[in-house]
Scaffold this motif. Structure first.
Motif, mmCIF file in Angstrom:
data_model
loop_
_atom_site.group_PDB
_atom_site.id
_atom_site.type_symbol
_atom_site.label_atom_id
_atom_site.label_comp_id
_atom_site.label_asym_id
_atom_site.label_seq_id
_atom_site.Cartn_x
_atom_site.Cartn_y
_atom_site.Cartn_z
ATOM 1 N N GLU A 98 -16.285 1.776 44.581
ATOM 2 C CA GLU A 98 -16.319 2.868 43.244
ATOM 3 C C GLU A 98 -17.715 3.007 42.858
ATOM 4 O O GLU A 98 -17.881 4.287 42.323
ATOM 5 N N ASP A 99 -18.746 2.186 43.223
ATOM 6 C CA ASP A 99 -20.284 2.713 42.766
ATOM 7 C C ASP A 99 -20.563 3.854 43.742
ATOM 8 O O ASP A 99 -21.110 5.028 43.237
ATOM 9 N N LYS A 102 -18.560 7.152 42.249
ATOM 10 C CA LYS A 102 -19.268 7.455 40.928
ATOM 11 C C LYS A 102 -20.460 8.200 41.257
ATOM 12 O O LYS A 102 -21.036 9.118 40.403
ATOM 13 N N ASP A 113 -18.658 13.210 33.113
ATOM 14 C CA ASP A 113 -18.428 11.895 33.004
ATOM 15 C C ASP A 113 -17.241 11.578 34.093
ATOM 16 O O ASP A 113 -16.374 12.359 34.251
ATOM 17 N N SER A 114 -17.117 10.350 34.616
ATOM 18 C CA SER A 114 -16.019 10.041 35.519
ATOM 19 C C SER A 114 -15.965 8.367 35.454
ATOM 20 O O SER A 114 -16.876 7.707 35.343
ATOM 21 N N LYS A 115 -14.620 7.848 35.701
ATOM 22 C CA LYS A 115 -14.241 6.473 35.652
ATOM 23 C C LYS A 115 -13.460 6.414 36.890
ATOM 24 O O LYS A 115 -12.405 7.231 36.989
ATOM 25 N N LEU A 116 -13.510 5.397 37.643
ATOM 26 C CA LEU A 116 -12.657 5.178 38.773
ATOM 27 C C LEU A 116 -12.050 3.711 38.958
ATOM 28 O O LEU A 116 -12.348 2.962 38.394
ATOM 29 N N ASN A 117 -10.901 3.851 39.614
ATOM 30 C CA ASN A 117 -10.291 2.637 39.880
ATOM 31 C C ASN A 117 -9.815 2.649 41.223
ATOM 32 O O ASN A 117 -8.760 3.878 41.666
ATOM 33 N N VAL A 129 -8.978 8.790 39.589
ATOM 34 C CA VAL A 129 -10.235 9.224 38.867
ATOM 35 C C VAL A 129 -10.004 9.918 37.582
ATOM 36 O O VAL A 129 -9.080 10.608 37.407
ATOM 37 N N ASN A 130 -10.695 9.418 36.315
ATOM 38 C CA ASN A 130 -10.516 10.103 35.225
ATOM 39 C C ASN A 130 -11.957 10.835 35.087
ATOM 40 O O ASN A 130 -12.916 10.178 35.090
ATOM 41 N N ASN A 171 -9.429 14.147 31.665
ATOM 42 C CA ASN A 171 -8.666 13.500 30.207
ATOM 43 C C ASN A 171 -9.738 14.192 29.040
ATOM 44 O O ASN A 171 -9.479 14.027 27.988
#
Length: 204
Positions: A98-99, A102, A113-117, A129-130, A171
């Motif tokens: 994930e790092d 990102k 910006d982004s957030k991952l799971n 990915v958001n 989003n």
């Protein structure tokens, strides 16, 4: 986790479960406390029953320990990807992947910006990915590019041959800052250039 620590946790959980169940059943009148005390008293003074009870307790604790070890190991494996090298087995944390992703998306100017799971399923690896993107970009083109980059990065990093599914959720779309600045400057210019209406006083 060390063997001794696992044994301590297992004994603590087993003792707590037994004690809580005992008092709950006694409170609900499903258990005759006097009869149970008589049984414990008889077992404590009968050598044969004491031996049998001890063997049963050890077997139950061993079975619980096996179940605990299997489930805890399985859960640990779900949080990492494993592959074999000639010199041994390698485990890669999903957090490390994930790092990496990102940092990859952070280099794209279109992605603000982004957030991952990342999760592991029977079908393969799934990446969610958001993203927050700029308004002037083509979302279909950008998302397709991000999906290709993520798949290629994971394959290059760990050599994964399984299926990689990349799901993207946009989003938020940030407004064009340059356009907002031009509109703001234009509004300020209009406010300054508009002449004020002189006040001549009240007429009788």
């Amino acid at each position: 986790m060390s063997f001794l620590k696992r044994v301590v946790i297992l004994c603590y959980v087993t003792l707590g479960l037994f004690t809580g169940s005992f008092f709950l059943l006694a409170f609900l009148n499903f258990l005759d406390v006097r009869s149970m005390m008589e049984i414990f008293y008889a077992v404590s003074f009968a050598e044969n029953l004491k031996l049998v009870t001890g063997i049963i307790a050890v077997v139950l604790l061993f079975i619980n320990f096996i179940f605990y070890s299997v489930f805890s190991t399985g859960r640990k494996r779900e949080n990492a990807l494993a592959f074999d090298n000639p010199d041994g087995r390698v485990n890669v944390s999903l957090g490390a992947l994930e790092d990496i992703i990102k940092r990859l998306t952070g280099r794209l100017s279109e992605v603000k910006d982004s957030k991952l799971n990342i999760t592991i399923s029977k079908k393969g690896l799934k990446v969610k990915v958001n993203m927050v993107v700029a308004s002037e970009v083509s979302i279909p083109g950008l998302t397709s590019r991000v999906q290709d980059l993520i798949k290629k990065k994971i394959q290059d990093a760990i050599g994964l041959e399984e299926e990689i599914e990349v799901e993207i959720f946009v989003n938020k779309i940030l407004p064009d800052q340059g356009r907002e600045k031009v509109q703001s400057d234009k509004q300020e210019t209009q406010d300054v250039s508009e002449p004020g209406i002189p006040f001549h006083g009240y007429r009788a």
